[in-house]
Structure formats: C-alpha cells, structure tokens
Write a protein that holds these residues in place. Structure first.
Motif, PDB file in Angstrom:
ATOM      1  N   TRP A 154      49.789  10.564 -12.249  1.00  0.00           N
ATOM      2  CA  TRP A 154      50.378  11.494 -13.214  1.00  0.00           C
ATOM      3  C   TRP A 154      51.895  11.623 -13.046  1.00  0.00           C
ATOM      4  O   TRP A 154      52.612  11.720 -14.058  1.00  0.00           O
ATOM      5  CB  TRP A 154      49.718  12.868 -13.105  1.00  0.00           C
ATOM      6  N   PRO A 155      52.430  11.634 -11.808  1.00  0.00           N
ATOM      7  CA  PRO A 155      53.896  11.752 -11.679  1.00  0.00           C
ATOM      8  C   PRO A 155      54.648  10.643 -12.410  1.00  0.00           C
ATOM      9  O   PRO A 155      55.671  10.898 -13.044  1.00  0.00           O
ATOM     10  CB  PRO A 155      54.132  11.689 -10.162  1.00  0.00           C
ATOM     11  N   ARG A 156      54.123   9.409 -12.327  1.00  0.00           N
ATOM     12  CA  ARG A 156      54.797   8.293 -13.015  1.00  0.00           C
ATOM     13  C   ARG A 156      54.769   8.504 -14.528  1.00  0.00           C
ATOM     14  O   ARG A 156      55.771   8.308 -15.224  1.00  0.00           O
ATOM     15  CB  ARG A 156      54.102   6.985 -12.636  1.00  0.00           C
ATOM     16  N   LEU A 157      53.616   8.902 -15.045  1.00  0.00           N
ATOM     17  CA  LEU A 157      53.524   9.161 -16.479  1.00  0.00           C
ATOM     18  C   LEU A 157      54.449  10.306 -16.897  1.00  0.00           C
ATOM     19  O   LEU A 157      55.077  10.256 -17.962  1.00  0.00           O
ATOM     20  CB  LEU A 157      52.075   9.511 -16.843  1.00  0.00           C
ATOM     21  N   LEU A 158      54.546  11.305 -16.049  1.00  0.00           N
ATOM     22  CA  LEU A 158      55.405  12.448 -16.356  1.00  0.00           C
ATOM     23  C   LEU A 158      56.868  12.032 -16.384  1.00  0.00           C
ATOM     24  O   LEU A 158      57.627  12.411 -17.291  1.00  0.00           O
ATOM     25  CB  LEU A 158      55.178  13.547 -15.315  1.00  0.00           C
ATOM     26  N   LEU A 159      57.283  11.224 -15.401  1.00  0.00           N
ATOM     27  CA  LEU A 159      58.672  10.768 -15.358  1.00  0.00           C
ATOM     28  C   LEU A 159      59.010   9.866 -16.544  1.00  0.00           C
ATOM     29  O   LEU A 159      60.163   9.810 -16.983  1.00  0.00           O
ATOM     30  CB  LEU A 159      58.937  10.028 -14.044  1.00  0.00           C
ATOM     31  N   ASP A 160      58.008   9.152 -17.048  1.00  0.00           N
ATOM     32  CA  ASP A 160      58.211   8.271 -18.207  1.00  0.00           C
ATOM     33  C   ASP A 160      58.051   9.002 -19.537  1.00  0.00           C
ATOM     34  O   ASP A 160      58.035   8.363 -20.602  1.00  0.00           O
ATOM     35  CB  ASP A 160      57.212   7.107 -18.159  1.00  0.00           C
ATOM     36  N   ASP A 161      57.909  10.336 -19.481  1.00  0.00           N
ATOM     37  CA  ASP A 161      57.673  11.148 -20.696  1.00  0.00           C
ATOM     38  C   ASP A 161      56.422  10.683 -21.431  1.00  0.00           C
ATOM     39  O   ASP A 161      56.339  10.750 -22.668  1.00  0.00           O
ATOM     40  CB  ASP A 161      58.883  11.082 -21.648  1.00  0.00           C
ATOM     41  N   ALA A 162      55.453  10.187 -20.685  1.00  0.00           N
ATOM     42  CA  ALA A 162      54.224   9.682 -21.289  1.00  0.00           C
ATOM     43  C   ALA A 162      53.065  10.660 -21.138  1.00  0.00           C
ATOM     44  O   ALA A 162      51.952  10.366 -21.586  1.00  0.00           O
ATOM     45  CB  ALA A 162      53.850   8.345 -20.662  1.00  0.00           C
TER      46      ALA A 162
END
Length: 848
Positions: A154-162
């Motif tokens: 989830w952190p990666r998706l959050l950082l990618d605005d995804a």
C-alpha cells in the motif's frame, strides 16, 4: 443488503440496492473524484461497504466494463480466485500467468469490483492480489471492499497516487443522513430522533438499520429486548462464528473494558498470547478502533461495547478484578477505580480515591462512578479521609444533589481537631469553600460570599484548587449583581493562578465565566471564538473532559442562538445535552431549554413545550431541587405564552416566581442565568400591559434599562429597549415606541443580536415595518461586513486551496495566527468548516 439483477445496458448481472438504501453522495463523490486506480474500502461488518460499492458501480460510465466479484469473505485458493476473476472479465484462460498478462495489457476502461475480500489471512492469495495491483494497466480500476487490510504494498501505491482508502469511520452515517430516513416525522422531531439513534449506534450502518426496524419509545434509556437479541444474533453470525473460541472470549472481555493495549492483553490472557490475540482481532476487522484517536490505546467501538456491557456476564467480576490490578499498577487511577466498582471490590475502589484530585471530576464518567460508589457505600465513604469526603461532596454538588452534599460537607467535622492549628485552619477553610458553593448554588448569595471571602483569606498556596473555586464563585456572584468590572478583575486573577499552576481544565472552567462576561457586554463573537479555542485545546486531552465540553457546547449553543444561527445552535445544544446527560450534570437543563427555544422560533410550540416537560421530568427524576430549574423553566414558558398571545398564563406564572427573588428571604438566580430576574420583571410588565393591569410600566422598565446601561449589560439593555417600544405602542405612545425601537435596533444590529429583533417582530407583528430582519442574512450580515483586511486575505487563500502552513508562509505570519484568523472567519460567517466558509463567502461576494 444487495441482490443480483440484470442491467439493461450491460450484459452481466449486477447487484441491486435495498429499498431501504440511503444514498451517501459524500462518499461516492469522494471516490469518483479520486483519480487513484485502487479504491480500498476497509471497515468492519455492517458498515455498508457492499451498498457503497453497489451505489458507485451503478453509476459507472456506459463505456466501462464492470466486473462484479462477490466473494462473501470466503478463503479461496489462488486457482479458485483466478478462475472467478477470469469468468467475471469474460476471459477464456484462467491460469495466473494469462490473467496477469491480460491485466497488464488491458486498454479499455475496466472496473474490477471485489466485494467482501477474503476475511481470514491467506498469504498466497494476498500475494497474488499484490501482484495484480502492482502490474495492472492504468485502464483498470480496482474497487475492493474488505473487513481486513490485506498485506499488499500500500505505501508504494500511496506514493504513486494510485490508492484511495475509505476507512470505517468515514462510512459511519451522520446524524443528518439518519434524519433523511425519518422524513415522515416533523423536522424538529426527526432531528431529535436522529441524534439519539446516532448516539446509540455511532453511525454504524447495521446498528442504525436495526434500531429503525421497529417503533421505539426514544425516551427510554434501554433498547427493547427484541432489538438487543437481533444485534446479538447479528454479532454471532458476522463476528463470533468466524473466530476461534479463545479469540471470541477475548473479544467479549475487551468489549467490557474502557480501553486496552498490548500490555493489558498480555496481563489478562497470558504473556505473548494476549498481545497476539489483540493484533489478530484487529487484523480480522473485529470492530476494534483507536481510543479517542490515541496511538497507544484501543477500544471496541462504543455501540457494541455498550451492548455487551448490558448483557449478563457471570465471569465478569474476575476479569474486572485482573484489569483493576493492571490499571492500578500503571497508575491509571480512574480506569482502575471503574474496574474495581465493576468487580464489586468496594474497599479497593475507596482506597484508589486517595489518588484522585478535583480535576478528575472533569473526566468522562468520573462523577457518575463516584455517585455509584456513594449509593453503594455512602456510610463507609464518610468515614474516610477529609479529601475523600470533599471529593464526594463536589460530585454531589455537580449533579445537583444539594441535600446529600450538605450532609457530606457536614461530615468534615469528624476530622476535627487535626494534629496542628495550621492543619485545622486549612480544614475549616476547605469546609468554607465547599459550604460557600453549596449556598451559592442554593441562591443564598450573602452567606455564600462570606464563606468564599473567609476561605480565600485562610487557604494556603498549596490549596490552589479550592482557591480557584472560590474565585469562580465570586466571579459568578459579581456577574449576577451586574458588577462586570469586579467580575472581570476576579476572573483575571483566577485565570493567572490557573495558568501558573499549569491546569488546562481549570483554565477552561474559568474561561466559561469569562465567556459569560463577554456575552453580557455584547461581544458574542469574541465569546464564541474563545470557546471554540477552548474546545480545540481540550480536544488534545488524553481523557476527554466530557463534563466541561458539555458546558462549553451549551454556552456556544446559547451564543449561536442569540446571533441568529439556528443550525449551529441546534448542533451545540444537542452535543451539550448528550455530554451533560452522560455526566449527570445538572446543567443539562439548558440543553432542553435551548431546544425548546429553537422549536418555538420555528413555530413548533407543541415540540417546544414537550422539551420543557422533558427537562422538568429529568430534574425531578434526578432529585434536583426546584430552585435550580423552576424559575428559568417558567421564564421560558412565559416567553412562549406571550408569543402565542396568552398573557394571562404568563402573568400568573411570572407573578408567582418573582416572589421567590424578591423580599427579605429572596434567593439569587442560578449562576447560568445571569439575566433571569430582570427578564422575569420585563416579561411580567409586558403581560400586565397586555392585560391592562400594569402600574407605571414605562417607569419600571426605564429603571431596568438604566441598571443594565450602568452595568454595561449590552444584550439585556437591547432586549429591554425593544420591550419598552412594545409597551409604549400598547399604551398608544407611538412616538416613544419608535424612539425606543430605534435605540434597541441599533444595539442589536451593532452587537450582532438579530434574534432580539426577530422575537420583537413575532410579539408585535407589523408594529414597525422595518423591524423584521432578513432571516437569511440576519445571522451574518454584521459579522461579514466586519471581516478585517487580513481575514479577507486569509479567506482568499483558503478559497485558492492553500493549507494553513502555506497561508502562513505567503503572508509571513505564524501558523498560530493563521488558525486564529480562520477561527474568526468561521465565527463571522457562521460556519464550522473551511469548505463551508468558502461557499458562504462566494455567495456573499466576499471572495472569487
């Protein structure tokens, strides 16, 4: 609940909404506005996840392929999940590699809606979901409803605005949304019932639905047994059936605790196991949430916790005893005290009170717990220490039980003589402080003043809490006498002492007196700003000071009412009413009175008188002396009778109650109603004039006006001037009537008191054509035009989307100053939120 139905413009079967579905556009709009390709809705059972997904799904664009994947929380293998997803997407190949390839190359808009994702941890399936979310095409939008948060990246998706995440607290129904379902009721009643449903359910969708399934007498404090059984059956199927026996028992124990953490769970259930069980319950979405937003403490959500506490629990005493031991070892005295009471370990509970101070009375439920102990072990308590007797006496005074408080205060004589003369002087001074407050609340001003003044002479610097209480009592007495300068001087002295001792709670208590002073001087907006700041400061407290917040909310409701802001007043009165009811505060009376006045302003007199009857009934049930409530109840009732054109009823009631405040044995008005006596006199003159029984009404009113003017009691002076205008018109003196009306209107307009003009127009319709303010703008016209240059600049930057920090940087001012400007803007525009402020300002042309 949803069912499957064919959709005319789509080939697949899609769910349909229940006939009882309540649309939640605030949630749908937020989900649609987000450009994120993963929409995660994570919340416990019964939160309305499926209904929300369905509501969004039915609004999908026509050119979008919708794949509905209802999993019902089942634990699936990787192969089974791939097969279901492939079938939903209309693919022939269902192996993992082919499915991942198709997800990565998808070019047409596609929604994959996964409803009720696997409830139990499945590492292989969770890993597959993570891979799918990571590699899927931008054309793919994932909508995932789940009770647990799968361990994806989830952190990666959050950082990618995804990623856009919609949590359980956001899904809770608001009071306004519940009121929409009650459209068959009158608006005032619908709002009142919705508030009670929201209080009991916390907005939990399933709870709201069950509460509304059957007709209910909402005046009752307990739920009908049938409804409680329905809730328990629901929990059995949706919660307990999916838990192991150990986890189910642990959840029941935790539901009976006010708060818990890993350390307490280890103490209760065994080192290592307890903390792991707690984390497992969290992972499984078992209605466990942060306690008051704390990062260190958790709680079972309040509605379910209350339900479980109402159920018989034979094994409860041993669990409460063990919890008491842990809380006491960690010096969490109030929690330990509560657990000792629940374990029926009264001797332990009494011993724990040695760690309590007066400030503990402002914490949630402390007064209620002390009263419960007093009812169980009153005799033993009075044989304890002087500090213990004083604490119980303070709780009894707070709750309005004056007769019991007098007995308790009298028991301080048991501790005479102490070992030294100095200790004796301090004991007597403490007795005088409490005796002074008892006399003050009973309306015996002169005797109370003597006790306060003598106590202030003798109290040592260490007894600063008793000194502050004496100063607060003297401040209120000065306000009741109309000596605002003296009140201000005493209040400033008390505030300096409270701040020097670092007591935020006492500072807030004293600022309530300050707000009353500001209100008397016509500075309602400043008083509201002061109280809003107090709420912000107190909101950061670890223990929510419910009794204090309840009183602040009631005062803010009164201010909003006087400034012509009925919606804000209704919110504050309801919050204050709820908090004071929970705290057993006698000032709950003013929540009922405020709601009665709001109902009368809407012309709903039956509802207004019903709220007054509710207030009287509660006061009598709680055995509160009628000196606390009788006068103000009759004053408000008389206002309503005059508005209805029934002056004979008002005359009879006011004549009777005024005798209580006049003569050699007269009592002072209750501290919360500073203008009670002059208002009663004013209303009596109006009633007598209408009945043609008045003796020199103009002279009598003129005396009241001069006293108010000399004391600089602006709001009262404006009210009396308008009353003088009405009396003059009834006597046929239209020229004087016009003059007094112009003076009263000038004061009311300058000090933002439009409600006075509205009430004048209702009592004397058509007397002066320009007497009725525009109801849409009356609440805000004066405040809006008084926006300072800096406030206008801040408002423009808010409208442009700037944060507080960005505003501070752009205007070269501190963050604290920005927050102060924002608070003032909210007060002047009569709003609570930034978005509302911008919308209101644009309507009025105050910003682009």
């Amino acid at each position: 609940m949803t069912a499957m139905t064919p959709c005319l413009d789509r080939p697949e079967f899609l769910p349909r909404l229940s006939p009882h579905h309540l649309p939640r556009p605030r949630l749908c709009e937020a989900l649609f506005d987000s450009a994120a390709r993963v929409k995660l809705i994570c919340a416990p059972a019964g939160s309305g996840k499926t209904a929300l997904l369905t509501e969004c799904l039915l609004q999908a664009p026509v050119n979008c392929t919708v794949c509905w994947l209802p999993l019902a929380g089942a634990s699936l293998s990787v192969g089974e999940f791939c097969e279901r997803l492939a079938r939903a997407m209309g693919l022939t190949a269902s192996d993992e590699a082919s499915l991942l390839y198709e997800l990565a190359r998808r070019s047409s808009a596609t929604w994959v809606v996964i409803d009720d994702y696997c409830r139990s941890p499945e590492p292989a399936l969770d890993a597959l979901l993570d891979r799918m979310l990571a590699i899927s095409s931008p054309a793919m939008t994932w909508w995932i409803g789940t009770r647990r948060r799968p361990p994806c990246n989830w952190p990666r998706l959050l950082l990618d605005d995804a990623l856009y995440e919609c949590e359980g607290a956001t899904l809770a129904l608001t009071r306004e949304e519940i009121a929409q379902v009650l459209r068959h009721l009158p608006p005032a009643q619908a709002d009142s019932v919705a508030a009670r449903i929201h209080l009991r359910s916390g907005g939990w969708c399933a709870g709201v639905r069950m509460l509304m399934m059957q007709k209910c007498d909402w005046s009752q404090k307990t739920l009908p047994q049938q409804r409680m059984d329905t809730l328990l059956d629901y929990l059995q199927h949706e919660l307990f059936s999916g838990l192991s026996p150990e986890l189910a028992e642990a959840w029941r124990v935790l539901a009976h605790l006010p708060r818990f953490n890993a350390g307490l769970c280890d103490h209760l259930f065994g080192a290592g196991d307890g903390a792991q069980w707690m984390r497992s319950l969290q992972t499984l979405g078992c209605f466990i949430e942060p306690w008051h937003g704390s990062p260190d403490w958790l709680q079972v959500c309040a509605p379910l916790s209350r339900l479980m506490r109402d159920e018989p629990w034979p094994a409860g005493r041993s669990w409460h005893r063990r919890a008491c031991q842990w809380f006491a070892a960690g010096q969490h005295w109030k929690c330990a005290f509560e657990q000792a009471l629940l374990a029926e370990e009264y001797e332990v509970a009494v011993s724990l009170l040695q760690h309590f101070s007066f400030e503990h009375l402002f914490e949630e439920q402390t007064v209620v717990l002390l009263l419960r102990l007093y009812e169980q072990r009153g005799e033993e308590l009075l044989l304890g220490s002087a500090q213990l007797v004083g604490l119980i006496a303070a709780a009894l005074l707070f709750a309005g039980r004056f007769a019991q408080a007098a007995d308790c205060i009298g028991q301080l004589s048991r501790f005479l003589p102490p070992p030294s003369a100095a200790q004796q002087r301090q004991l007597i001074a403490r007795w005088q402080a409490q005796q002074g407050w008892l006399l003050h609340l009973q309306g015996r001003m002169d005797e109370a003043r003597e006790h306060f003044e003598q106590a202030l002479i003798d109290l040592s610097p260490k007894a600063w809490t008793a000194r502050l209480l004496c100063l607060s009592g003297r401040t209120q007495q000065a306000l009741l006498c109309g000596d605002l300068e003296l009140a201000h001087s005493i209040n400033r002295e008390a505030l300096c002492l409270a701040r020097a001792e670092g007591s935020l709670l006492f500072e807030a208590l004293l600022e309530l007196d300050h707000a009353q002073l500001l209100e008397q001087r016509g500075a309602s907006a400043r008083a509201e700003e002061l109280l809003a700041g107090l709420c912000e400061m107190l909101g950061s407290s670890v223990e929510r000071p419910t009794p204090l917040l309840g009183r602040i909310a009631l005062r803010r409701g009164r201010l909003a009412l006087s400034m012509g802001q009925p919606e804000r007043a209704a919110e504050h009165f309801q919050q204050g009413l709820d908090d004071c009811l929970r705290s057993f505060d006698k000032r709950v009376l003013y929540g009922f009175l405020g709601q009665a006045q709001l109902a009368a302003d809407q012309g709903d007199y039956p509802q207004a008188f019903m709220r007054l009857r509710d207030a009287e009934r509660l006061m009598q049930q709680r055995q509160i002396p009628d000196t606390v409530y009788r006068g103000v109840l009759l004053q408000v009732s008389s206002e309503l009778w005059l508005q209805q054109g029934r002056p004979e009823l008002a005359h009879e009631a006011l004549s009777r109650v005024l005798r209580h405040y006049r003569g050699s044995r007269a009592r002072q008005a209750p501290p919360a109603t500073l203008e009670l006596i002059p208002r009663i006199e004013c209303l009596l003159i109006l009633a007598e004039t209408r009945l043609h029984q008045a003796h020199q009404p103009m002279v009598r009113l003129q005396c009241l006006i001069e006293l108010a003017h000399a004391s600089r009691m602006i709001a009262l002076e404006a009210e009396l001037l308008l009353a003088m205008s009405e009396v003059a018109s009834l006597l046929g003196n239209l020229e004087s009537s016009r003059q007094y009306f112009e003076r009263g209107r000038a004061l009311a307009s300058h000090f933002s008191l439009p409600r006075l003009l509205m009430k004048f127009a209702e009592r004397a319709p058509g007397l002066w054509p320009d007497s009725t303010p525009d109801r849409k703008l009356a609440a805000h016209c004066d405040d809006e035009s008084s926006l300072s240059l800096r406030e206008s600049q801040v408002l423009e930057l808010i409208a442009s989307g700037s944060s507080n920090r960005q505003i501070a940087d752009k205007l070269f001012i501190s963050l604290h100053t920005v927050k102060t400007h924002v608070r003032r803007i909210h007060v002047k525009l009569g709003v609570e939120r930034r978005t509302h402020a911008v919308a209101r300002a644009r309507v009025l042309g105050l910003c682009r």
